[in-house]
Design a protein around this motif. Structure first.
Motif, PDB file in Angstrom:
ATOM      1  N   ALA A 235     -45.497   5.772 -42.430  1.00 36.40           N
ATOM      2  CA  ALA A 235     -46.613   5.661 -43.350  1.00 36.40           C
ATOM      3  C   ALA A 235     -46.647   6.096 -44.805  1.00 36.40           C
ATOM      4  O   ALA A 235     -46.929   5.389 -45.513  1.00 36.40           O
ATOM      5  N   ASP A 236     -46.134   7.089 -44.831  1.00 38.67           N
ATOM      6  CA  ASP A 236     -45.714   7.481 -46.280  1.00 38.67           C
ATOM      7  C   ASP A 236     -44.858   6.660 -46.978  1.00 38.67           C
ATOM      8  O   ASP A 236     -45.213   6.350 -48.238  1.00 38.67           O
ATOM      9  N   ALA A 237     -43.627   6.131 -46.423  1.00 37.52           N
ATOM     10  CA  ALA A 237     -42.902   5.112 -47.341  1.00 37.52           C
ATOM     11  C   ALA A 237     -43.736   3.868 -47.465  1.00 37.52           C
ATOM     12  O   ALA A 237     -43.500   3.043 -48.256  1.00 37.52           O
ATOM     13  N   PHE A 238     -44.523   3.512 -46.376  1.00 39.71           N
ATOM     14  CA  PHE A 238     -45.472   2.208 -46.744  1.00 39.71           C
ATOM     15  C   PHE A 238     -46.452   2.260 -47.601  1.00 39.71           C
ATOM     16  O   PHE A 238     -46.451   1.553 -48.551  1.00 39.71           O
ATOM     17  N   GLU A 239     -46.757   3.456 -47.959  1.00 46.84           N
ATOM     18  CA  GLU A 239     -47.801   3.536 -48.853  1.00 46.84           C
ATOM     19  C   GLU A 239     -46.949   3.734 -50.296  1.00 46.84           C
ATOM     20  O   GLU A 239     -47.454   3.198 -51.497  1.00 46.84           O
ATOM     21  N   ALA A 240     -45.759   4.503 -50.635  1.00 46.65           N
ATOM     22  CA  ALA A 240     -45.105   4.481 -51.856  1.00 46.65           C
ATOM     23  C   ALA A 240     -44.187   3.320 -52.185  1.00 46.65           C
ATOM     24  O   ALA A 240     -43.967   2.981 -53.161  1.00 46.65           O
TER      25      ALA A 240
ATOM     26  N   LEU B 168     -54.091   0.976 -46.016  1.00 47.35           N
ATOM     27  CA  LEU B 168     -53.943   2.417 -46.270  1.00 47.35           C
ATOM     28  C   LEU B 168     -55.192   3.092 -46.018  1.00 47.35           C
ATOM     29  O   LEU B 168     -55.105   4.135 -45.314  1.00 47.35           O
ATOM     30  N   ALA B 169     -56.316   2.324 -45.959  1.00 49.30           N
ATOM     31  CA  ALA B 169     -57.482   2.894 -46.181  1.00 49.30           C
ATOM     32  C   ALA B 169     -57.835   3.054 -44.623  1.00 49.30           C
ATOM     33  O   ALA B 169     -58.885   3.723 -44.318  1.00 49.30           O
ATOM     34  N   GLU B 170     -57.135   2.462 -43.812  1.00 47.09           N
ATOM     35  CA  GLU B 170     -57.282   2.578 -42.227  1.00 47.09           C
ATOM     36  C   GLU B 170     -56.970   3.756 -41.525  1.00 47.09           C
ATOM     37  O   GLU B 170     -56.929   3.938 -40.423  1.00 47.09           O
ATOM     38  N   GLY B 171     -56.381   4.618 -42.445  1.00 43.19           N
ATOM     39  CA  GLY B 171     -55.838   5.923 -41.704  1.00 43.19           C
ATOM     40  C   GLY B 171     -54.519   6.293 -41.583  1.00 43.19           C
ATOM     41  O   GLY B 171     -54.031   7.459 -41.195  1.00 43.19           O
ATOM     42  N   GLY B 172     -53.643   5.525 -42.306  1.00 38.80           N
ATOM     43  CA  GLY B 172     -52.270   5.827 -42.239  1.00 38.80           C
ATOM     44  C   GLY B 172     -51.436   5.376 -41.234  1.00 38.80           C
ATOM     45  O   GLY B 172     -50.135   5.288 -41.387  1.00 38.80           O
ATOM     46  N   ASP B 173     -52.048   4.641 -39.937  1.00 37.83           N
ATOM     47  CA  ASP B 173     -51.043   4.228 -38.926  1.00 37.83           C
ATOM     48  C   ASP B 173     -50.932   2.800 -39.247  1.00 37.83           C
ATOM     49  O   ASP B 173     -51.838   1.936 -39.322  1.00 37.83           O
ATOM     50  N   VAL B 174     -49.813   2.206 -39.874  1.00 39.56           N
ATOM     51  CA  VAL B 174     -49.305   1.174 -40.416  1.00 39.56           C
ATOM     52  C   VAL B 174     -49.731  -0.034 -39.058  1.00 39.56           C
ATOM     53  O   VAL B 174     -50.256  -1.162 -39.263  1.00 39.56           O
TER      54      VAL B 174
END
Length: 648
Positions: A509-514, A551-557
């Protein structure tokens, strides 16, 4: 001949309308406000000419679109022009009128193509010709990863600009076209070269008339022949002896239509002219519409007109008229009986605005006093979060001017990347859904269908057959993506897509965000397959908004993409709604609604303080009848809110 005033049925003309109806002058321009009954007023002026004894055949009324033709005819009938008289009047669109004149000048009617699907093969041939000309001096500037068929929509929009503004007629006939000249004209070189090839194909087969005409070709061809002297004012092809020439929606005139109008006026020099329009509604810059055709161009090229106002709107309240008048910097009156409730709703974030709109839509569905709620958006990408919220709450809605966000090709590609990475096609449960997904893959990868079994078909039909076969099952869809769409992708696109797939396979999830947007680089991905920068920006904005929603859905891609699939299933089961519609501002022009919601009047969201943005806001505000809701970030309000005196 009678000097008495024509007495209309059903209405009592205002003082402004009566002054326009009775005015005797050679050239008259009516500066009208939105909702001020422009078309009805023009109908009154036509009825007055008939009342004074003008034969119906001596009246010519021109307007931009066929719906506008129907609207003027309806208003003429409504105010009491007899059916038999109305049948003898010439109320035409510029397109129809120009084609009639050309049919006389060319000695025959040219076939018309009415849909993009009909003209697509000619544009594809033009792209292929442009890319393969042996003596091309700038081949590197024609480089594209796109398949010709995928360029058609953007090219047709650019062709509208070339025709409406008559861009090439501004150049020296002997001037050699270069990438620099294309840039000066606001075009890319591939578009300019394709246009020349397209026109060669369209006009090359017949020495006397083109092989076909598409939308906009009538005024363009007639204007081109007028400028070249092939047709001249006074020729028998143009009407003569007219008593009255009228133009409705004059703010939509472009250079081609204006050239035609000048020739019509020159061919009937004793005719009176009345043009009605609202210069603040000039929003069709793509087709070359300019306010100057109601001002300096008119004065310089036709003559000094008398100008009369039409200020009183019948659509909305005095309070809203004051705000709109402040924005447009012009007098604005309103029917004192009209009531429009104005609500300014501070929303710190787009999500809060989306939640507010969902509540308003829900309340709108629950009542019957108001029929239409229209959410007007500056950019289609602004619908993503709003649609997401509506779908989450099961609120039926429709769209106008753009596709629902989950059905846009770039969104299908992102959903397809996740489906392929996780080998889970649950969100694409039918062959039709999988076929649309594969079309999106082929669009953005630039992969071409190359099969011995399908070589007897043209590229478009070959793709259709191959996609239909691959969409038959989820397994065959996965195999097609892996074995063809990715393997045959253009190298740069393949690198970006494979890196994105690796990220999605990780589930980090962190990599997806970044890193998701960096790896996919949606703007560059789109720029490889679209010729217009606006299309690349649109694709990038839509994918960026989807990323934010995920991302707003809580971090679970995976959970976010499962939700997208569930919401898409809800959307497809829903019958949509005509009561709640998300719309581009352009698609709402000429219409009116009980409740208008205009979100994101925030600095950086609605756009800079340009004339185009101001006019778009003016059009949006003036669509409202009973309710107007505006949302904005109180920390960064749009300057237009102050210009319109909504904020002090």
């Amino acid at each position: 001949m009678s000097d008495a005033a024509f007495q209309p049925r059903h209405i009592t003309p205002s003082e402004e309308q009566l002054a326009i109806q009775l005015r005797r002058t050679r050239l008259l321009l009516v500066e009208a406000n939105a909702g001020a009954a422009k078309t009805t007023t023009l109908a009154l002026r036509i009825a007055q000419a008939l009342h004074r004894g003008a034969p119906p055949e001596s009246v010519l009324a021109l307007t931009t679109t066929e719906p506008a033709v129907d609207a003027l005819k309806a208003r003429l009938a409504f105010i009491g022009v007899e059916k038999s008289t109305l049948a003898r009047l010439r109320v035409l669109s510029y397109e129809t009128f120009s084609r009639e004149v050309l049919a006389i000048a060319e000695g025959g009617t040219t076939p018309g193509l009415e849909t993009p699907e009909q003209v697509q093969p000619y544009v594809v041939r033009a792209v292929e010709r442009a890319l393969t000309l042996p003596d091309e001096p700038h081949p590197d500037d024609l480089d594209t990863d796109a398949r010709p068929a995928d360029l058609v929509e953007g090219l047709l929009q650019s062709f509208d600009t070339i025709k409406g503004r008559m861009l090439l007629q501004q150049l020296d006939a002997e001037q050699r076209l270069t990438p620099a000249i294309a840039a000066d004209l606001g075009l890319d070189y591939l578009t300019l070269r394709t246009w020349l090839c397209y026109e060669f194909i369209r006009r090359g087969g017949h020495p006397d008339h083109p092989e076909f005409r598409y939308a906009g070709d009538g005024p363009y061809d007639l204007a081109r022949q007028l400028l070249s002297g092939e047709v001249q004012p006074g020729d028998t092809a143009l009407p003569h002896g007219l008593a009255l020439i009228c133009v409705d929606e004059m703010h939509d005139l472009n250079r081609a239509a204006f050239t035609v109008l000048k020739a019509v006026l020159a061919s009937s020099p004793r005719a009176a002219f009345v043009g009605v329009g609202d210069r603040d509604q000039v929003i069709h810059a793509q087709t070359g519409a300019e306010a100057a055709f109601m001002a300096e161009h008119f004065k310089a090229e036709i003559g000094q007109p008398e100008v009369l106002p039409l200020t009183t709107t019948r659509r909305f309240s005095t309070q809203l008229a004051q705000h709109v008048g402040a924005l447009a910097r012009k007098p604005y009156a309103a029917d004192p009986q009209a009531q429009t409730h104005i609500a300014l709703e501070p929303c710190d974030t787009p999500r809060l605005a989306a939640e507010l709109i969902a509540r308003l839509a829900q309340a709108h569905h629950a009542q019957t006093a108001q029929t239409a709620l229209r959410v007007l958006l500056r950019h289609a990408s602004q619908s993503v979060l709003i649609e997401h919220e509506l779908l989450r709450h099961g609120i039926a809605y429709g769209t106008a001017g753009f596709a629902p966000y989950l059905a846009r090709p770039e969104i299908l590609l992102v959903r397809g990347l996740h489906a392929h990475a996780r080998q889970d096609y649950a969100g694409f449960s039918t062959p039709e859904q999988r076929a649309r997904l594969l079309d999106a893959w082929l669009l953005f990868t630039g992969a071409r269908v190359d099969s011995l079994e399908l070589r007897h078909l043209d590229a478009r039909d070959a793709q259709r057959v191959a996609v239909a076969e691959a969409a038959a099952s989820a397994d065959s869809t996965h195999s097609f993506v892996e074995g063809h769409a990715l393997r045959s992708a253009q190298p740069a696109a393949r690198r970006a897509l494979e890196a994105t797939l690796a990220l999605l396979r990780s589930g980090d999830a962190d990599a997806f965000e970044a890193s998701f947007l960096t790896l996919l680089d949606p703007h560059r991905l789109a720029a490889r397959v679209f010729v217009r920068e606006a299309d690349a920006e649109r694709v990038a904005a839509n994918i960026t908004q989807l990323h934010r929603v995920a991302l707003a859905e809580g971090g679970d891609v995976d959970a976010a993409f499962r939700l997208f699939n569930q919401l898409d299933a809800v959307r497809q089961r829903s019958r949509g709604s005509e009561r709640v519609v998300l719309s581009s501002i352009e698609a709402a022009k000429g219409l009116e609604f009980d409740h208008v919601v205009l979100p994101h009047l925030t600095a950086g969201e609605f756009g800079a303080g340009t004339v185009e943005n101001r006019n778009l806001l003016y059009v949006a505000l003036t669509r409202s009848r009973q309710r107007l809701t505006l949302t904005f970030d109180p920390a960064r309000p749009s300057r237009f809110l102050k210009d319109a005196r909504f904020l002090i």
